[in-house]
Design an enzyme around this catalytic site. Structure first.
Site, PDB file in Angstrom:
ATOM      1  CD  GLU A  46     -12.376 -22.519   9.558  1.00 34.98           C
ATOM      2  OE1 GLU A  46     -11.327 -23.033   9.951  1.00 34.98           O
ATOM      3  OE2 GLU A  46     -13.435 -22.528  10.240  1.00 34.98           O
ATOM      4  CE  LYS A  92     -16.205 -23.937   2.915  1.00 35.31           C
ATOM      5  NZ  LYS A  92     -16.775 -23.298   4.085  1.00 35.31           N
ATOM      6  CB  CYS A 137     -18.151 -18.765   0.715  1.00 34.12           C
ATOM      7  SG  CYS A 137     -16.671 -18.358   1.650  1.00 34.12           S
ATOM      8  NE  ARG A 147     -14.428 -11.257  -0.244  1.00 35.89           N
ATOM      9  CZ  ARG A 147     -13.492 -12.033   0.338  1.00 35.89           C
ATOM     10  NH1 ARG A 147     -12.535 -12.562  -0.401  1.00 35.89           N
ATOM     11  NH2 ARG A 147     -13.511 -12.281   1.628  1.00 35.89           N
TER      12      ARG A 147
HETATM   13  N1  LIG Z   1     -14.496 -15.821   4.113  1.00 37.66           N
HETATM   14  C1  LIG Z   1     -15.140 -16.848   4.584  1.00 37.66           C
HETATM   15  O1  LIG Z   1     -16.173 -16.735   5.250  1.00 37.66           O
HETATM   16  C2  LIG Z   1     -14.619 -18.253   4.330  1.00 37.66           C
HETATM   17  C3  LIG Z   1     -15.130 -19.320   5.077  1.00 37.66           C
HETATM   18  C4  LIG Z   1     -14.644 -20.602   4.836  1.00 37.66           C
HETATM   19  C5  LIG Z   1     -13.691 -20.811   3.852  1.00 37.66           C
HETATM   20  N2  LIG Z   1     -13.211 -19.757   3.123  1.00 37.66           N
HETATM   21  C6  LIG Z   1     -12.200 -20.006   2.120  1.00 37.66           C
HETATM   22  O2  LIG Z   1     -10.934 -19.639   2.681  1.00 37.66           O
HETATM   23  C7  LIG Z   1     -10.077 -19.084   1.664  1.00 37.66           C
HETATM   24  C8  LIG Z   1      -9.655 -17.691   2.069  1.00 37.66           C
HETATM   25  O3  LIG Z   1     -10.813 -16.867   2.112  1.00 37.66           O
HETATM   26  P1  LIG Z   1     -10.787 -15.414   2.754  1.00 37.66           P
HETATM   27  O4  LIG Z   1     -12.175 -14.908   2.734  1.00 37.66           O
HETATM   28  O5  LIG Z   1     -10.028 -15.443   4.034  1.00 37.66           O
HETATM   29  O6  LIG Z   1      -9.921 -14.641   1.658  1.00 37.66           O
HETATM   30  P2  LIG Z   1      -9.292 -13.183   1.735  1.00 37.66           P
HETATM   31  O7  LIG Z   1      -9.290 -12.663   0.356  1.00 37.66           O
HETATM   32  O8  LIG Z   1      -9.935 -12.399   2.829  1.00 37.66           O
HETATM   33  O9  LIG Z   1      -7.789 -13.451   2.212  1.00 37.66           O
HETATM   34  C9  LIG Z   1      -6.831 -14.115   1.433  1.00 37.66           C
HETATM   35  C10 LIG Z   1      -5.461 -13.492   1.736  1.00 37.66           C
HETATM   36  O10 LIG Z   1      -4.436 -14.263   1.126  1.00 37.66           O
HETATM   37  C11 LIG Z   1      -3.418 -13.379   0.712  1.00 37.66           C
HETATM   38  N3  LIG Z   1      -2.546 -14.066  -0.247  1.00 37.66           N
HETATM   39  C12 LIG Z   1      -2.784 -14.352  -1.551  1.00 37.66           C
HETATM   40  N4  LIG Z   1      -1.738 -15.034  -2.067  1.00 37.66           N
HETATM   41  C13 LIG Z   1      -0.845 -15.208  -1.066  1.00 37.66           C
HETATM   42  C14 LIG Z   1       0.423 -15.865  -0.972  1.00 37.66           C
HETATM   43  N5  LIG Z   1       0.955 -16.493  -2.017  1.00 37.66           N
HETATM   44  N6  LIG Z   1       1.078 -15.824   0.206  1.00 37.66           N
HETATM   45  C15 LIG Z   1       0.534 -15.207   1.271  1.00 37.66           C
HETATM   46  N7  LIG Z   1      -0.654 -14.588   1.251  1.00 37.66           N
HETATM   47  C16 LIG Z   1      -1.339 -14.590   0.098  1.00 37.66           C
HETATM   48  C17 LIG Z   1      -4.179 -12.195   0.165  1.00 37.66           C
HETATM   49  O11 LIG Z   1      -3.361 -11.037   0.100  1.00 37.66           O
HETATM   50  C18 LIG Z   1      -5.314 -12.078   1.192  1.00 37.66           C
HETATM   51  O12 LIG Z   1      -4.961 -11.195   2.253  1.00 37.66           O
HETATM   52  C19 LIG Z   1     -10.895 -19.168   0.378  1.00 37.66           C
HETATM   53  O13 LIG Z   1     -10.573 -20.367  -0.274  1.00 37.66           O
HETATM   54  C20 LIG Z   1     -12.329 -19.201   0.857  1.00 37.66           C
HETATM   55  O14 LIG Z   1     -13.181 -19.835  -0.050  1.00 37.66           O
HETATM   56  C21 LIG Z   1     -13.655 -18.487   3.357  1.00 37.66           C
END
Ligand SMILES: NC(=O)c1ccc[n+]([C@@H]2O[C@H](COP(=O)([O-])OP(=O)(O)OC[C@H]3O[C@@H](n4cnc5c(N)ncnc54)[C@H](O)[C@@H]3O)[C@@H](O)[C@H]2O)c1
Length: 448
Positions: free
Chosen positions: A154, A210, A266, A334
């Site tokens: 993403e 990514k 990130c 974060r």
């Molecule tokens: N935040 C960004 O801008 C962004 C952009 C691109 C990619 N990413 C990537 O996407 C991923 C998610 O990032 P995010 O910022 O959304 O994280 P986040 O911490 O906001 O959300 C992750 C969610 O997953 C849940 N979770 C954990 N284990 C679980 C399981 N086994 N079953 C169901 N839910 C579970 C957590 O409770 C949490 O709500 C990461 O790998 C990050 O690097 C993030």
């Protein structure tokens, strides 16, 4: 299409809501009961422009539902997006425990063909690991259920996540399975009606893409911060240099801003994880080590400026701080530079009154047990009783402040701007001292 989204954070909630908005039947799973309860009550646990209305509209239409029921979620989706967190482990590698747990859950309950999509940012090789984990669990159940794994990193940006998901620059699909690729095409067709944006490649290249994207963006930031520090010594202005090089189309203007260093959920972790991948494969990614070192130092640049300006007076001083989030338009704190700056000021015996348009609730939780950190309801209220102003996040509402009001409220008429928001001559014309990043430091009479 029936779609399951596993992990309802920044990426999962935005993806789920956007996919529901194009008519899919989306079920979002999270292990965090509090988060799911909030969403079921119509509350949004994060700040993201446009998200609240999108979630509300699709929840009311019955296309977007939330659950903590793992089995129901696995039984729901033909396509199952894994969007759980991949935080840094102690050695810098991406911690895959949530990804593995999600894969295990899928293996335990899968009873139909599904495409499992790695949307989390995961190191090269993770798709193989997810496949093996699901297969292991299926074997335990004596099931030979067919499934496919796709990598779909993403690229959305916090603060513009809905817009980015709705109008992506590109959709990267790593797949070696034609049926899965076609399903991904139909999922993303509504988001690329204008022109084809889908890049289909092998799984490993997709996973690496990514990290390469985030590492490149972090590199641009550190490069400019390094040059900004040199510009200060040379009496040059990094803002002029930025415009001078950004106008070259080979370089472009994006991500060339000197500041207080990159943060967020990130860049810091992804730069570390990619270095770790390098090491595991027998090579040091030397550029990325420098990117990280420069960034760590840069987070303290504002503190150095405070020390240089106020010397041993800092103890007992009170600083107004504008901006807490790691960047504007998000409440995400974060790895935010504000954490380092607040910590450094507290260590020096100073106190802080901070203002942020949306991150105050998050910061209040983070600093709950910390004496010396207060929060204000408005930027000007943060200045009351303050000695000087520090600007840490470039929120739009800070762009044209009441400079006379700032001067009148501060004990010392000093702005230390970590985001280079203003024209130095203009600020100084209001009788304020203005210290910024990579720009010649001068007193209010323009003396360098
Ligand atoms: N935040 C960004 O801008 C962004 C952009 C691109 C990619 N990413 C990537 O996407 C991923 C998610 O990032 P995010 O910022 O959304 O994280 P986040 O911490 O906001 O959300 C992750 C969610 O997953 C849940 N979770 C954990 N284990 C679980 C399981 N086994 N079953 C169901 N839910 C579970 C957590 O409770 C949490 O709500 C990461 O790998 C990050 O690097 C993030």
């Amino acid at each position: 299409m029936k779609i399951t989204v596993i992990g309802t954070g920044y990426v999962g909630l935005v993806s789920g809501a956007c996919l529901a908005d194009t008519g899919n039947d989306v079920l979002c799973l999270d292990v965090d009961e509090r988060k799911i309860e909030m969403l079921e009550r119509g509350e949004i646990p994060i700040y993201e422009p446009g998200l609240e209305a999108l979630v509300k509209r699709n929840a009311e239409a019955g296309r977007l539902r939330f659950t903590t029921d793992v089995e129901a979620s696995v039984k729901h989706g033909l396509v199952q997006f894994v969007a759980v967190g991949t935080p840094p482990g102690e050695d810098g590698s991406a911690d895959l425990k949530h990804v593995t747990a999600a894969a295990r859950n899928i293996g335990r309950h899968l009873d139909h063909y599904a495409v499992v999509v790695d949307k989390s940012t995961v190191p090269v090789g993770t798709a193989d690991r997810v496949r093996a984990t699901i297969s292991e669990e299926l074997q335990v159940r004596g099931s030979n259920q067919d499934f496919a794994i796709v990598s779909n990193p993403e690229f959305l940006k916090e603060g513009a996540a809905v817009q980015d998901f709705m109008k992506p620059d590109r959709i990267v699909i790593g797949s070696d399975d034609e049926r899965a690729t076609q399903l991904m095409r139909s999922v993303y067709l509504p988001f690329q009606r204008n022109h084809e944006r889908m890049l289909v490649m092998d799984v490993r290249s997709a996973e690496l893409t990514k990290y390469a994207a985030n590492a490149m963006l972090a590199t641009r930031i550190s490069f400019m911060n390094d040059l900004a520090n040199l510009a200060e010594r040379l009496g040059a202005d990094i803002e002029m240099v930025r415009q001078g090089i950004g106008s070259d189309p080979r370089i472009g203007y994006h991500f060339l801003y000197a500041g207080t260093g990159y943060g967020g959920s990130c860049f810091p972790k992804d730069v570390k994880a990619l270095q770790r991948t390098g090491r595991e494969n027998g090579m040091e990614l030397r550029i990325l080590q420098a990117v990280e070192d420069v960034n760590e130092d840069q987070k303290s640049r504002l503190l150095e400026k405070v020390d240089r300006r106020f010397g041993n007076q800092v103890k007992g001083m009170r600083f107004a701080l504008w901006g807490l989030a790691f960047k504007p338009n998000t409440d995400d704190m974060r790895e935010a530079p504000s954490l380092v700056i607040i910590g450094g000021l507290l260590d020096r015996g100073a106190s802080i009154c901070a203002y942020d348009p949306v991150a105050t609730a998050e910061a209040t939780e983070l600093f709950a047990a910390q004496a010396g950190v207060g929060f204000a309801e408005s930027p000007m209220a943060a200045l009351d009783g303050a000695d000087a102003l520090l600007i840490v996040t470039e929120w739009k509402e800070f762009r044209s402040p009441d400079f006379d009001g700032i001067r009148e409220r501060l004990r010392h008429p000093v702005i230390i701007d970590g985001r280079n928001m203003y024209d130095p001559a203009m600020v100084r014309s209001f009788g304020l001292e203005y210290l910024a990043i990579g720009r010649p430091a001068s007193t209010q009479d323009g003396k360098t």
